[in-house]
Scaffold this active site. Sequence first.
Site, short mmCIF file in Angstrom:
data_model
loop_
_atom_site.label_atom_id
_atom_site.label_comp_id
_atom_site.label_asym_id
_atom_site.label_seq_id
_atom_site.Cartn_x
_atom_site.Cartn_y
_atom_site.Cartn_z
N ALA A 257 0.80 -1.08 -0.20
CA ALA A 257 0.05 -0.07 0.05
C ALA A 257 0.71 1.14 -0.04
O ALA A 257 0.33 2.39 -0.27
CB ALA A 257 -1.04 0.03 1.30
N ALA A 258 1.94 1.33 0.58
CA ALA A 258 2.94 2.64 0.34
C ALA A 258 3.01 3.16 -0.82
O ALA A 258 3.01 2.53 -1.77
CB ALA A 258 4.23 2.24 1.25
N LYS A 262 -3.34 5.45 -2.95
CA LYS A 262 -4.71 4.56 -3.16
C LYS A 262 -5.54 4.01 -1.97
O LYS A 262 -6.71 4.01 -1.85
CB LYS A 262 -4.20 3.35 -3.78
CG LYS A 262 -3.63 3.39 -5.18
CD LYS A 262 -3.21 2.31 -6.01
CE LYS A 262 -2.19 2.47 -7.37
NZ LYS A 262 -1.01 3.14 -7.00
N ASP A 279 2.31 -3.05 4.24
CA ASP A 279 3.33 -2.92 3.33
C ASP A 279 4.60 -3.75 4.11
O ASP A 279 4.61 -3.73 5.30
CB ASP A 279 3.78 -1.36 2.95
CG ASP A 279 4.94 -1.14 1.84
OD1 ASP A 279 4.23 -1.13 0.86
OD2 ASP A 279 6.13 -1.30 2.33
N CYS A 381 2.90 -0.27 -12.08
CA CYS A 381 3.32 0.94 -12.95
C CYS A 381 4.20 0.30 -13.72
O CYS A 381 5.40 1.28 -13.79
CB CYS A 381 3.68 1.96 -11.75
SG CYS A 381 4.84 1.46 -10.81
#
Length: 443
Positions: A257-258, A262, A279, A381
């Site tokens: 999540a870090a 989001k 995380d 990404c």
Amino acid sequence: MATSVPLSRQLQATAAVVQAVRAGRSLTTELASVPLELRPGVQALTFQVMRQLGRAMALRERLASKAPPPAADALLCTALALSWQGEGAPYPVHTLVNQAVEAARQQRQTSAQSGFINACLRRFLREREDLVAATDSDPQARWNHPRWWVARVQDEYPEDWQKLLDMAQQAAPMSLRVDTRHHSVAAYQEQLQALGLGAKAVGASGLQLERAVPVQQLPGFELGHVSVQDAAAQVAAPLLLQGLDVDQPWRILDACAAPGGKTGHLLACYPQAQVLALDVDATRCQRIEDNLKRLGAQAQARAQVRAADAAQPAQWWDGVAFDAILLDAPCTASGIVRRHPDVRWLRRPGDSAQLAQTQAQLLKALWPLLAPGGRLLYCTCSVFHSEGEDTVQAFLQRNTHARMLPSPGHLIPGKIPMGLPLKHNALGEHDGFYYALLEKIRD
């Protein structure tokens, strides 16, 4: 690029950062260790060097086939990267050359090679046009990416590869996500305009600024009214449960999540949801906590942050199934090279395949935690197919109880996305991303 710090000192610090990146260390980490009075100038110079390093290395090979010691080579390549394009140089080319030679003379690591650096750069000034032309046929020099990277993009994007590589050379815009519980996008856009900050609407709740500014200049930033988040990244939260009742008390896992962008968006989209943000890095978990604190007490109350390995559920899962899982998986970050121009020089040809194995392991570990009828949004990404479509298709072949819902697939910088199920404005100059929305079929 006016500064009171001598250019020679800036070039020394820039070359030290470049040397560290070439040795495999993160640009972000290295810049954090640069003295504060030097950091703004060094960051600007280093970003430009990273974007022109392929050409600089090719020119250095023409000027001297044998590389000098690492510190001298970094300084020489720094000077070449900054000066090979006269119009794009941050200072007059002769000034850059003179100050690079001075920088070499002033420090112990390079003083012995100062004559060599001087000779190379003076020759470069005399023969610049011919030397640049001689390197044009080298893909690494022409596109300023490693040769393997260029070849992979050519193979995977035969129609768009040049646009993709060209876009990687441009600075990424600053995009904002407006928390529409506080303001409409139009209302916040008016606040920006009142401060002389132009912006255009992007995505469902985003604004793309005409020029980047410090976050302290953004109205309501400290109150959580707006967050900095790329337009492509803003697709994740609304896509996860798109078409379902947003007011249900969804139990959501935000894996990997870090830094928490989001996570905050999930809390904004689903006002009754409880989110577990994981995380593996405890330091990065603190960044999630900081983001939640900025968003306010309500966000903090509905989110739990844990430092844990998402691939090892036995260490952290309480046995209660999740309604939805967001898996923003570790990847090469090839889609955010505009924001992190060192990525292209840190990655190696085999990294994508190794990371694809990690991604597959995470999918395998997290899928059993999803309730029947639940959804898992897999994203990276990255623009490389091995970390996107290939990974998901392999997962679907192994899991007959999983099906793909309408998904954007690979979002490519500079190209208008096709097939997005969301109604929104164009995403603007977004990062490279991949999205696949998977549903667990009920028995």
